[in-house]
Write a protein that holds these residues in place. Structure first.
Motif, PDB file in Angstrom:
ATOM      1  N   SER A   1      -9.126 -18.834  15.934  1.00 46.92           N
ATOM      2  CA  SER A   1      -7.988 -19.642  14.899  1.00 46.92           C
ATOM      3  C   SER A   1      -7.812 -20.739  16.005  1.00 46.92           C
TER       4      SER A   1
ATOM      5  N   GLU B   1      -8.474 -24.671  14.847  1.00 49.30           N
ATOM      6  CA  GLU B   1      -6.810 -25.575  14.779  1.00 49.30           C
ATOM      7  C   GLU B   1      -7.580 -26.813  15.450  1.00 49.30           C
TER       8      GLU B   1
ATOM      9  N   ASN C   1      -8.804 -18.685   5.278  1.00 56.70           N
ATOM     10  CA  ASN C   1      -9.798 -17.631   5.586  1.00 56.70           C
ATOM     11  C   ASN C   1      -9.931 -17.286   3.658  1.00 56.70           C
TER      12      ASN C   1
END
Length: 284
Positions: free
Chosen positions: A140, A144, A152
C-alpha cells in the motif's frame, strides 16, 4: 525499497518517475529502451525482476506472455519478489498468471489502474487491487505513491482485471452516448458546447463526460489513450462475456463502432475519436 518496472510507455514512465521521486531505487526495462529521469534503465526484464517489487505495465496479454512467460524470466525472479501487474489484461490470462506465479513461488498482485497519462504523472491514479490481503497491505505505501486511492477488490486477482475491463467498456459507452446525442441536437440547431454545458451541469458531470465532451466540442482527438488500445480492451470485454455465456448488446455496439473508427485510420488517436466517426458517419 528497490522497485523494478517493466514497460515504459507513457503510463509506465509516469509511474517510474513518481516512484523514483519518492526516494525508491527504480530499475526499469523497456523494449524500446530510452531514458527516464531518476530511473536506472536496465538491459533485460530479468534484471528488473531482481528487486523487492516489480511492476509490469506492458500493453496486453501477448506482450506479458512474450516477455515474462515464454522466456522463463518469471521463474528466475528474485526470491520474495512481489509482482504487481498493472496492465489491462484478459480475465482468462489473469487466471493463467495466478497459476504461473504460484508455480514460481512469487506473490502476484493485480493492480490495473484508472487514469490517463496526465493523471499518472500527478500520481493520482485509481488503483483496482486484488490479491492476498497481507500482500496488499505490504504494498500500500508503494501504491499510494502512484495513486490517489487504492480500491481493495478482494483476494482473487482476476476480479480486478474484470473490473478494469468493465470500467473501460463503460467509458466507451459514454463516448458513444455523447456522440449520438450530438447527432440529434446539433442537426436541430443546438451547438455541441451549449448541449454539453447543459449535460455536465445536470445529468452527467463525471470525469469521463468532462474529459471526452471537451474533445468532442473542440473536434480534437490527440493521443491520450489510443483507440487501438481501447479496441483491444473492448475485445477483452467481449471475450469475458462470451466465456460467461452472456450476450451484451451495448458492448457489441461500441465494439463495432470502435473497430470502424480504428479501420478508418483513427487507431493512433485518442479513443474518443470514435465519437468523431459516429458524428460524421452520415456523410460516409
Amino acid at each position: 525499497m528497490e522497485i523494478g518496472v517493466i514497460g515504459l510507455g507513457a503510463m509506465g514512465q509516469a509511474m517510474a518517475k513518481n516512484l523514483a521521486a519518492a526516494g525508491h531505487t527504480v530499475k526499469a526495462w523497456s523494449r524500446s529502451g530510452g531514458e527516464v529521469a531518476g530511473v536506472n534503465v536496465v538491459d533485460t526484464p530479468e534484471q528488473a525482476l531482481q528487486a523487492d517489487i516489480a511492476l509490469t505495465m506492458l500493453s496486453d496479454d501477448s506482450a506479458i506472455r512474450e516477455v515474462l512467460l515464454d522466456t522463463g524470466v518469471l521463474s528466475r525472479a528474485k526470491p520474495g519478489l512481489v509482482h504487481v501487474v498493472a496492465s489491462t489484461i484478459s480475465v482468462s490470462f489473469s487466471r493463467e498468471l495466478v497459476a504461473c506465479h504460484r508455480e514460481a513461488g512469487i506473490d502476484y498482485l493485480a493492480a490495473p489502474v484508472l487514469g490517463r497519462p496526465d493523471v499518472a504523472a500527478k500520481g493520482e491514479l485509481n488503483i483496482l487491487a486484488a490479491g492476498a490481503s497481507a500482500t496488499l497491505e505490504k504494498l500500500s505505501p508503494i501504491l499510494e505513491v502512484i495513486g490517489k486511492r487504492i480500491w481493495n477488490l478482494g483476494e482473487e486477482q482476476p476480479t480486478a482485471h474484470a473490473a478494469k475491463i468493465a470500467c473501460n467498456m463503460m467509458i466507451t459507452m459514454a463516448i458513444e452516448a455523447m456522440a449520438e446525442a450530438v447527432v440529434l441536437t446539433e442537426e436541430n440547431g443546438l451547438a455541441r458546447e451549449r448541449f454539453f454545458d447543459l449535460i455536465l451541469n445536470t445529468l452527467f458531470g463525471s470525469r469521463s463526460y468532462q474529459v471526452y465532451s471537451a474533445n468532442i466540442i473542440q473536434d480534437r482527438y490527440e493521443p491520450g489513450f489510443k483507440a487501438s488500445l481501447g479496441w483491444k480492451d473492448l475485445r477483452l470485454a467481449d471475450a469475458a462475456a462470451e466465456q460467461l455465456g452472456r450476450d451484451l448488446p451495448m458492448l457489441r455496439a461500441v465494439l463495432e463502432q470502435m473497430a470502424k473508427a480504428v479501420s478508418a485510420g483513427g487507431g493512433d488517436k485518442d479513443w474518443s475519436v470514435m465519437a468523431d466517426y459516429t458524428i460524421r458517419s452520415i456523410d460516409r
